[in-house]
Structure formats: C-alpha cells, structure tokens
Design a protein around this motif. Structure first.
Motif, PDB file in Angstrom:
ATOM      1  N   ALA A 176       9.375   1.579 -10.912  1.00 20.14           N
ATOM      2  CA  ALA A 176       9.474   1.665  -9.455  1.00 20.14           C
ATOM      3  C   ALA A 176       8.170   1.286  -8.761  1.00 20.14           C
ATOM      4  CB  ALA A 176       9.887   3.071  -9.054  1.00 20.14           C
ATOM      5  N   VAL A 177       7.309   0.566  -9.455  1.00 20.58           N
ATOM      6  CA  VAL A 177       6.010   0.204  -8.882  1.00 20.58           C
ATOM      7  C   VAL A 177       6.192  -0.652  -7.628  1.00 20.58           C
ATOM      8  CG1 VAL A 177       3.867  -1.058  -9.303  1.00 20.58           C
ATOM      9  CG2 VAL A 177       4.837   0.384 -11.096  1.00 20.58           C
ATOM     10  N   GLU A 178       7.067  -1.633  -7.691  1.00 22.69           N
ATOM     11  CA  GLU A 178       7.284  -2.515  -6.535  1.00 22.69           C
ATOM     12  C   GLU A 178       7.791  -1.731  -5.324  1.00 22.69           C
ATOM     13  OE1 GLU A 178       6.518  -5.744  -6.182  1.00 22.69           O
ATOM     14  OE2 GLU A 178       5.616  -5.644  -8.176  1.00 22.69           O
ATOM     15  N   ARG A 179       8.681  -0.794  -5.548  1.00 16.88           N
ATOM     16  CA  ARG A 179       9.232   0.001  -4.447  1.00 16.88           C
ATOM     17  C   ARG A 179       8.155   0.877  -3.812  1.00 16.88           C
ATOM     18  NH1 ARG A 179      11.165   0.538   0.003  1.00 16.88           N
ATOM     19  NH2 ARG A 179      12.073   2.516   0.510  1.00 16.88           N
ATOM     20  N   VAL A 180       7.297   1.473  -4.635  1.00 18.80           N
ATOM     21  CA  VAL A 180       6.218   2.311  -4.099  1.00 18.80           C
ATOM     22  C   VAL A 180       5.247   1.446  -3.297  1.00 18.80           C
ATOM     23  CG1 VAL A 180       4.251   3.772  -4.721  1.00 18.80           C
ATOM     24  CG2 VAL A 180       6.432   4.065  -5.891  1.00 18.80           C
ATOM     25  N   ILE A 181       4.954   0.260  -3.774  1.00 13.87           N
ATOM     26  CA  ILE A 181       4.073  -0.657  -3.043  1.00 13.87           C
ATOM     27  C   ILE A 181       4.698  -1.033  -1.704  1.00 13.87           C
ATOM     28  CG2 ILE A 181       3.113  -2.991  -3.043  1.00 13.87           C
ATOM     29  CD1 ILE A 181       2.638  -2.650  -6.062  1.00 13.87           C
ATOM     30  N   GLU A 182       6.011  -1.293  -1.708  1.00  8.86           N
ATOM     31  CA  GLU A 182       6.700  -1.622  -0.455  1.00  8.86           C
ATOM     32  C   GLU A 182       6.644  -0.448   0.531  1.00  8.86           C
ATOM     33  OE1 GLU A 182      10.703  -2.773  -1.324  1.00  8.86           O
ATOM     34  OE2 GLU A 182      10.076  -4.499  -2.527  1.00  8.86           O
ATOM     35  N   MET A 183       6.869   0.751   0.031  1.00 14.18           N
ATOM     36  CA  MET A 183       6.820   1.932   0.894  1.00 14.18           C
ATOM     37  C   MET A 183       5.422   2.089   1.517  1.00 14.18           C
ATOM     38  SD  MET A 183       9.027   4.617  -1.458  1.00 14.18           S
ATOM     39  CE  MET A 183       8.161   6.009  -0.822  1.00 14.18           C
ATOM     40  N   VAL A 200       0.545   7.631  -1.106  1.00 14.16           N
ATOM     41  CA  VAL A 200      -0.530   7.460  -2.094  1.00 14.16           C
ATOM     42  C   VAL A 200      -0.611   8.679  -2.989  1.00 14.16           C
ATOM     43  CG1 VAL A 200      -3.036   7.274  -2.374  1.00 14.16           C
ATOM     44  CG2 VAL A 200      -1.863   5.866  -0.677  1.00 14.16           C
ATOM     45  N   ASN A 201      -0.550   9.858  -2.397  1.00 16.17           N
ATOM     46  CA  ASN A 201      -0.609  11.095  -3.184  1.00 16.17           C
ATOM     47  C   ASN A 201       0.555  11.168  -4.168  1.00 16.17           C
ATOM     48  OD1 ASN A 201      -1.542  13.674  -3.956  1.00 16.17           O
ATOM     49  ND2 ASN A 201      -0.085  14.630  -2.541  1.00 16.17           N
ATOM     50  N   MET A 202       1.742  10.823  -3.698  1.00 15.02           N
ATOM     51  CA  MET A 202       2.922  10.838  -4.573  1.00 15.02           C
ATOM     52  C   MET A 202       2.756   9.834  -5.704  1.00 15.02           C
ATOM     53  SD  MET A 202       6.081   8.927  -5.118  1.00 15.02           S
ATOM     54  CE  MET A 202       6.008   7.888  -3.714  1.00 15.02           C
ATOM     55  N   ALA A 203       2.219   8.663  -5.397  1.00 12.46           N
ATOM     56  CA  ALA A 203       2.060   7.631  -6.416  1.00 12.46           C
ATOM     57  C   ALA A 203       1.049   8.053  -7.477  1.00 12.46           C
ATOM     58  CB  ALA A 203       1.628   6.317  -5.773  1.00 12.46           C
ATOM     59  N   VAL A 204      -0.037   8.677  -7.053  1.00 14.49           N
ATOM     60  CA  VAL A 204      -1.065   9.089  -8.009  1.00 14.49           C
ATOM     61  C   VAL A 204      -0.580  10.247  -8.871  1.00 14.49           C
ATOM     62  CG1 VAL A 204      -3.378  10.111  -8.191  1.00 14.49           C
ATOM     63  CG2 VAL A 204      -2.973   8.209  -6.629  1.00 14.49           C
ATOM     64  N   THR A 205       0.063  11.227  -8.260  1.00  8.57           N
ATOM     65  CA  THR A 205       0.507  12.400  -9.029  1.00  8.57           C
ATOM     66  C   THR A 205       1.727  12.101  -9.890  1.00  8.57           C
ATOM     67  OG1 THR A 205       1.809  13.187  -7.141  1.00  8.57           O
ATOM     68  CG2 THR A 205      -0.428  14.054  -7.386  1.00  8.57           C
ATOM     69  N   SER A 206       2.511  11.108  -9.536  1.00  9.07           N
ATOM     70  CA  SER A 206       3.729  10.789 -10.288  1.00  9.07           C
ATOM     71  C   SER A 206       3.633   9.415 -10.950  1.00  9.07           C
ATOM     72  CB  SER A 206       4.941  10.816  -9.359  1.00  9.07           C
ATOM     73  OG  SER A 206       5.025  12.022  -8.664  1.00  9.07           O
ATOM     74  N   LEU A 207       2.444   9.037 -11.337  1.00  6.60           N
ATOM     75  CA  LEU A 207       2.238   7.694 -11.869  1.00  6.60           C
ATOM     76  C   LEU A 207       3.086   7.427 -13.109  1.00  6.60           C
ATOM     77  CD1 LEU A 207       0.729   5.072 -11.509  1.00  6.60           C
ATOM     78  CD2 LEU A 207      -1.110   5.998 -12.911  1.00  6.60           C
ATOM     79  N   ARG A 208       3.176   8.380 -14.012  1.00  2.11           N
ATOM     80  CA  ARG A 208       3.967   8.175 -15.246  1.00  2.11           C
ATOM     81  C   ARG A 208       5.453   7.991 -14.912  1.00  2.11           C
ATOM     82  NH1 ARG A 208       1.484  12.272 -19.772  1.00  2.11           N
ATOM     83  NH2 ARG A 208      -0.581  11.305 -19.785  1.00  2.11           N
ATOM     84  N   THR A 209       5.952   8.785 -13.993  1.00  5.99           N
ATOM     85  CA  THR A 209       7.363   8.683 -13.619  1.00  5.99           C
ATOM     86  C   THR A 209       7.642   7.333 -12.956  1.00  5.99           C
ATOM     87  OG1 THR A 209       7.404  11.062 -13.243  1.00  5.99           O
ATOM     88  CG2 THR A 209       9.208   9.793 -12.305  1.00  5.99           C
ATOM     89  N   ILE A 210       6.767   6.924 -12.072  1.00  4.93           N
ATOM     90  CA  ILE A 210       6.941   5.635 -11.379  1.00  4.93           C
ATOM     91  C   ILE A 210       6.937   4.492 -12.380  1.00  4.93           C
ATOM     92  CG2 ILE A 210       5.840   4.032  -9.752  1.00  4.93           C
ATOM     93  CD1 ILE A 210       4.902   6.537  -8.204  1.00  4.93           C
ATOM     94  N   LEU A 211       6.014   4.550 -13.333  1.00  2.00           N
ATOM     95  CA  LEU A 211       5.948   3.498 -14.347  1.00  2.00           C
ATOM     96  C   LEU A 211       7.170   3.518 -15.258  1.00  2.00           C
ATOM     97  CD1 LEU A 211       2.166   3.634 -15.300  1.00  2.00           C
ATOM     98  CD2 LEU A 211       3.345   1.855 -13.993  1.00  2.00           C
ATOM     99  N   SER A 212       7.626   4.721 -15.634  1.00  2.00           N
ATOM    100  CA  SER A 212       8.771   4.796 -16.539  1.00  2.00           C
ATOM    101  C   SER A 212      10.064   4.346 -15.864  1.00  2.00           C
ATOM    102  CB  SER A 212       8.935   6.215 -17.088  1.00  2.00           C
ATOM    103  OG  SER A 212       9.294   7.105 -16.047  1.00  2.00           O
ATOM    104  N   LEU A 213      10.172   4.534 -14.539  1.00  2.00           N
ATOM    105  CA  LEU A 213      11.364   4.118 -13.808  1.00  2.00           C
ATOM    106  C   LEU A 213      11.240   2.681 -13.290  1.00  2.00           C
ATOM    107  CD1 LEU A 213      12.098   7.350 -11.749  1.00  2.00           C
ATOM    108  CD2 LEU A 213      13.302   6.525 -13.788  1.00  2.00           C
TER     109      LEU A 213
END
Length: 147
Positions: A35-42, A20-33
């Motif tokens: 990778a939202v589905e992968r983060v949700i799966e993790m 959760v911390n990684m997703a919140v702090t790296s939200l722009r990177t996750i969206l640009s790549l």
C-alpha cells in the motif's frame, strides 16, 4: 489571518502529520499490503490541501502589502512633483533661492527644505501605519473575547 483560517490551516497540517505518523508506525503493514503508493497519494493530497490554503492566504497578504507600498511610492511621486513645481514656479517668477543660503537673494517659500520635510513626514507616517492595523486588531480582539 483570522481564527477560522488558522483553525483550518492547523487541521490540514494535522491531517498530513497524522498520515506521516501512521506510515511510520505501520511501515511493516503498509509494505506487506503493498500500500505504499496509496499512502504516498494520501500524503500528497493532504499536503496539496495545506499548500493551497497557505497560498491563498499569502496571496492576499502580498496583494495588500503591494497596494500599501504602491500608495506610499505614489505619494512620494506626487509630493516630489508638486514641490518641484512650486519651487520652479517661485524661482522662475521671483528669482528666489530654493536652498535659502545665498546672500542677497531671498529664500523661496516653500523652500527645498520644506519639500524634503514633507517627504520625511510621509515616510514617518508610512512606518507608523502598519502598527495601527496591529493595534486595531488587538483592540477588536479585546471586545470579541468579552462576548
């Protein structure tokens, strides 16, 4: 719950929290790549692992509590049935009074109060037994800390 189970539970919660911390702090990177589905799966995998660990521990605690309460209820039934049998047998054979309050009629031995007292004794013991396990756990922990 013992120390290793607590450490394992804390580790699984920490893993989910770090995702959760990684997703919140790296939200722009996750969206640009994308990778939202992968983060949700993790996150779902991490929380499923934490849930599974908690369920297995709670199941065992529930089973132990159910067995303990069932044994108390069974002892109530046994005392009530046996006490009722003794009272009935005395009343039938001697015509005694189970309450011991009728003038001119002898009181039964055991009396209705004796049976009720036995039930109350079991009830008081039932309230004390859970505290015994807490005391034993503290006592054992005292010796473990000395090792």
């Amino acid at each position: 719950m013992n120390k290793s189970q607590t450490l394992r539970a804390n580790a699984t919660y920490a893993k989910a929290g770090s995702i959760v911390n990684m997703a919140v702090t790296s939200l722009r990177t996750i969206l640009s790549l994308n990778a939202v589905e992968r983060v949700i799966e993790m996150y779902q995998e991490a929380t499923a692992e934490a849930c599974q660990g908690a369920v297995s521990q709670v199941w065992l605690v529930g089973l132990a509590t159910g067995c303990q309460l069932g044994s108390f209820l069974l002892s109530y039934v046994v005392i009530t049935l046996f006490g009722s049998y003794l009272l009935f047998d005395n009343v039938r054979d001697s015509g005694c009074d189970p309450s011991g309050t009728t003038d001119g009629v002898p009181a039964c031995d055991p009396s209705g109060a004796d049976v009720f007292g036995a039930l109350m004794g079991v009830t008081v013991a039932a309230f004390v037994l859970p505290q015994v396990s807490v005391a034993l756990d503290a006592f054992i922990g005292m010796f473990r800390s000395q090792d």
